[in-house]
Design a protein around this motif. Structure first.
Motif, PDB file in Angstrom:
ATOM      1  N   GLY A  72     -56.100 -46.018  37.119  1.00  0.00           N
ATOM      2  CA  GLY A  72     -55.464 -46.323  38.406  1.00  0.00           C
ATOM      3  C   GLY A  72     -53.972 -46.586  38.232  1.00  0.00           C
ATOM      4  N   GLY A  90     -52.324 -43.420  37.480  1.00  0.00           N
ATOM      5  CA  GLY A  90     -52.200 -42.623  38.712  1.00  0.00           C
ATOM      6  C   GLY A  90     -50.973 -43.050  39.513  1.00  0.00           C
ATOM      7  N   MET A  97     -47.801 -41.888  37.590  1.00  0.00           N
ATOM      8  CA  MET A  97     -47.573 -40.440  37.427  1.00  0.00           C
ATOM      9  C   MET A  97     -47.020 -39.788  38.692  1.00  0.00           C
ATOM     10  N   THR A  98     -47.393 -40.357  39.875  1.00  0.00           N
ATOM     11  CA  THR A  98     -46.946 -39.717  41.121  1.00  0.00           C
ATOM     12  C   THR A  98     -45.426 -39.841  41.304  1.00  0.00           C
ATOM     13  N   TYR A 125     -51.172 -35.312  34.892  1.00  0.00           N
ATOM     14  CA  TYR A 125     -52.132 -35.237  36.003  1.00  0.00           C
ATOM     15  C   TYR A 125     -53.499 -34.781  35.473  1.00  0.00           C
ATOM     16  N   HIS A 173     -55.255 -37.578  33.804  1.00  0.00           N
ATOM     17  CA  HIS A 173     -55.754 -38.525  34.819  1.00  0.00           C
ATOM     18  C   HIS A 173     -57.085 -38.031  35.398  1.00  0.00           C
ATOM     19  N   LYS A 174     -57.123 -36.732  35.703  1.00  0.00           N
ATOM     20  CA  LYS A 174     -58.332 -36.174  36.315  1.00  0.00           C
ATOM     21  C   LYS A 174     -59.495 -36.173  35.314  1.00  0.00           C
ATOM     22  N   ILE A 203     -65.207 -41.158  33.910  1.00  0.00           N
ATOM     23  CA  ILE A 203     -65.698 -42.400  34.527  1.00  0.00           C
ATOM     24  C   ILE A 203     -66.858 -42.088  35.476  1.00  0.00           C
ATOM     25  N   GLY A 223     -60.860 -38.649  44.397  1.00  0.00           N
ATOM     26  CA  GLY A 223     -59.833 -37.898  43.661  1.00  0.00           C
ATOM     27  C   GLY A 223     -60.197 -36.425  43.582  1.00  0.00           C
ATOM     28  N   TRP A 224     -61.459 -36.181  43.278  1.00  0.00           N
ATOM     29  CA  TRP A 224     -61.957 -34.800  43.166  1.00  0.00           C
ATOM     30  C   TRP A 224     -61.827 -34.096  44.516  1.00  0.00           C
ATOM     31  N   PHE A 278     -59.742 -34.890  46.999  1.00  0.00           N
ATOM     32  CA  PHE A 278     -58.317 -34.675  47.262  1.00  0.00           C
ATOM     33  C   PHE A 278     -57.822 -33.438  46.512  1.00  0.00           C
ATOM     34  N   LEU A 327     -59.241 -27.618  38.521  1.00  0.00           N
ATOM     35  CA  LEU A 327     -59.809 -28.822  37.876  1.00  0.00           C
ATOM     36  C   LEU A 327     -60.538 -28.441  36.590  1.00  0.00           C
ATOM     37  N   HIS A 381     -57.748 -42.060  48.577  1.00  0.00           N
ATOM     38  CA  HIS A 381     -57.834 -42.222  47.120  1.00  0.00           C
ATOM     39  C   HIS A 381     -56.930 -43.370  46.664  1.00  0.00           C
ATOM     40  N   GLU A 382     -55.726 -43.420  47.208  1.00  0.00           N
ATOM     41  CA  GLU A 382     -54.784 -44.470  46.814  1.00  0.00           C
ATOM     42  C   GLU A 382     -55.257 -45.847  47.315  1.00  0.00           C
TER      43      GLU A 382
HETATM   44  C1  HEM Z   1     -61.430 -43.882  37.931  1.00  0.00           C
HETATM   45  C2  HEM Z   1     -61.015 -42.930  38.627  1.00  0.00           C
HETATM   46  C3  HEM Z   1     -59.678 -42.823  39.310  1.00  0.00           C
HETATM   47  C4  HEM Z   1     -58.774 -43.785  39.696  1.00  0.00           C
HETATM   48  C5  HEM Z   1     -58.878 -45.302  39.516  1.00  0.00           C
HETATM   49  C6  HEM Z   1     -57.672 -43.101  40.322  1.00  0.00           C
HETATM   50  C7  HEM Z   1     -56.563 -43.716  40.879  1.00  0.00           C
HETATM   51  C8  HEM Z   1     -55.460 -43.046  41.370  1.00  0.00           C
HETATM   52  C9  HEM Z   1     -54.274 -43.669  41.910  1.00  0.00           C
HETATM   53  C10 HEM Z   1     -54.080 -45.184  42.071  1.00  0.00           C
HETATM   54  C11 HEM Z   1     -53.411 -42.693  42.235  1.00  0.00           C
HETATM   55  C12 HEM Z   1     -51.997 -42.867  42.827  1.00  0.00           C
HETATM   56  C13 HEM Z   1     -52.050 -42.539  44.299  1.00  0.00           C
HETATM   57  C14 HEM Z   1     -50.678 -42.397  44.906  1.00  0.00           C
HETATM   58  O1  HEM Z   1     -49.758 -43.128  44.528  1.00  0.00           O
HETATM   59  O2  HEM Z   1     -50.547 -41.532  45.802  1.00  0.00           O
HETATM   60  C15 HEM Z   1     -54.022 -41.431  41.920  1.00  0.00           C
HETATM   61  C16 HEM Z   1     -53.458 -40.198  42.135  1.00  0.00           C
HETATM   62  C17 HEM Z   1     -54.119 -39.007  41.966  1.00  0.00           C
HETATM   63  N1  HEM Z   1     -55.417 -38.822  41.548  1.00  0.00           N
HETATM   64 FE1  HEM Z   1     -56.647 -40.271  40.939  1.00  0.00          FE
HETATM   65  N2  HEM Z   1     -57.917 -41.742  40.293  1.00  0.00           N
HETATM   66  C18 HEM Z   1     -59.138 -41.538  39.691  1.00  0.00           C
HETATM   67  C19 HEM Z   1     -59.776 -40.325  39.475  1.00  0.00           C
HETATM   68  C20 HEM Z   1     -59.284 -39.099  39.881  1.00  0.00           C
HETATM   69  C21 HEM Z   1     -59.980 -37.836  39.736  1.00  0.00           C
HETATM   70  C22 HEM Z   1     -61.377 -37.658  39.128  1.00  0.00           C
HETATM   71  C23 HEM Z   1     -59.169 -36.879  40.244  1.00  0.00           C
HETATM   72  C24 HEM Z   1     -59.384 -35.402  40.355  1.00  0.00           C
HETATM   73  C25 HEM Z   1     -60.461 -34.772  40.002  1.00  0.00           C
HETATM   74  C26 HEM Z   1     -57.948 -37.535  40.672  1.00  0.00           C
HETATM   75  C27 HEM Z   1     -56.869 -36.883  41.218  1.00  0.00           C
HETATM   76  C28 HEM Z   1     -55.681 -37.471  41.548  1.00  0.00           C
HETATM   77  C29 HEM Z   1     -54.511 -36.738  41.953  1.00  0.00           C
HETATM   78  C30 HEM Z   1     -54.385 -35.225  42.060  1.00  0.00           C
HETATM   79  C31 HEM Z   1     -53.523 -37.708  42.234  1.00  0.00           C
HETATM   80  C32 HEM Z   1     -52.077 -37.459  42.696  1.00  0.00           C
HETATM   81  C33 HEM Z   1     -51.934 -37.736  44.141  1.00  0.00           C
HETATM   82  C34 HEM Z   1     -50.598 -37.296  44.655  1.00  0.00           C
HETATM   83  O3  HEM Z   1     -49.932 -36.499  43.996  1.00  0.00           O
HETATM   84  O4  HEM Z   1     -50.238 -37.771  45.762  1.00  0.00           O
HETATM   85  N3  HEM Z   1     -58.061 -38.885  40.449  1.00  0.00           N
HETATM   86  N4  HEM Z   1     -55.278 -41.675  41.400  1.00  0.00           N
END
Ligand code: HEM
Ligand code: HEM
Length: 193
Positions: free
Chosen positions: A29, A32, A35-36, A48, A51-52, A58, A106-107, A109, A117, A143-144
């Motif tokens: 988290g 995530g 990285m954005t 990215y 992260h995925k 998980i 996340g998936w 999104f 992916l 997701h956020e």
């Molecule tokens: C334990 C699992 C996960 C947690 C705690 C988590 C948490 C987060 C957080 C806090 C952000 C930042 C959101 C923002 O500032 O806009 C983020 C961004 C993102 N996550 Fe996750 N995530 C998880 C799993 C996943 C998975 C499995 C995927 C895809 C298969 C994914 C895809 C993304 C993508 C593409 C972004 C970028 C969003 C953007 O560019 O606006 N995440 N995630």
């Protein structure tokens, strides 16, 4: 410590799942959120992707943990007021919900955005939905915000664990800590049996 939980403490498998998922979900988290803010680059794409992949891991751990939880027996609750027991169980159900919802949102999104992916560059995973720009924005926000909500619930969860440990001085935290052993209950004074 045995693999399975007993009447006094969580077994090593349940503890392993608890702490690896706790570390993984918090780390991913924070990762995530950081990285954005990065400027577009090749390393941003790799970050990215990592992260995925961690998020998908998980999700797999969630399924394994649930299967183990259904097979294993949870130690009986430590003595505490009924309301605390109800709140604790409700919190645990909520936390399980977050462990499932974080990777799935996340998936989703990722799919709606039309990103590819892969899991650690080893194999591809299919999209959960067709590309849709409007919905992808909503899914990104969900997701956020799910992560912020998780952090809020976690404050209560960790606070309760520390309160049990330092104020009530019971075994709630010790029986879940990686290398601690639950204290055996003291015999009531006068009971020599
Ligand atoms: C334990 C699992 C996960 C947690 C705690 C988590 C948490 C987060 C957080 C806090 C952000 C930042 C959101 C923002 O500032 O806009 C983020 C961004 C993102 N996550 Fe996750 N995530 C998880 C799993 C996943 C998975 C499995 C995927 C895809 C298969 C994914 C895809 C993304 C993508 C593409 C972004 C970028 C969003 C953007 O560019 O606006 N995440 N995630
Ligand atoms: C420093 C952080 C944490 C501490 C100190 C902590 C502490 C604990 C303790 C002591 C228990 C056992 C409660 C009992 O025996 O009744 C527990 C259970 C649980 N924790 Fe945590 N925890 C932490 C982080 C997390 C995180 C990040 C998550 C998930 C997002 C989580 C999810 C759970 C769940 C779902 C249970 C219930 C286990 C079950 O009944 O199967 N915990 N935690």
């Amino acid at each position: 410590m045995s693999l399975r939980s007993d009447d006094h403490q969580w077994g090593s498998v349940a503890r392993f799942f608890h702490w690896i998922v706790a570390l993984g979900i918090l780390g991913n988290g924070i990762w995530g959120l950081l990285m954005t803010d990065m400027a577009p680059s090749i390393s941003k794409i790799n970050i990215y992707a990592l992260h995925k992949s961690i998020g998908l891991t998980i999700l797999a751990l969630f399924a394994l943990r649930l299967a183990w939880r259904l097979y294993d027996r949870a130690p009986p609750d430590e003595p505490m007021p009924r309301w605390q027991r109800i709140v604790a169980h409700a919190t645990h159900v909520l936390l399980y919900g977050f462990i499932l919802a974080m990777p799935l949102s996340g998936w989703l999104f990722n799919s709606l955005h039309g990103y590819p992916l892969q899991w650690f560059k080893l194999f591809n995973l299919p999209p959960l939905a067709a590309k849709n720009d409007e919905l992808s924005h909503l899914a990104g926000t969900v997701h956020e915000w799910l992560f912020y909500l998780l952090l809020l619930v976690l404050i209560g969860h960790v606070g309760a664990a520390l309160k049990h440990h330092f104020f009530d001085q019971d075994n709630v935290l010790r029986r879940m800590l990686p290398f601690a052993r639950a204290r055996q209950n003291k015999l009531p004074s006068g009971d020599l049996s």
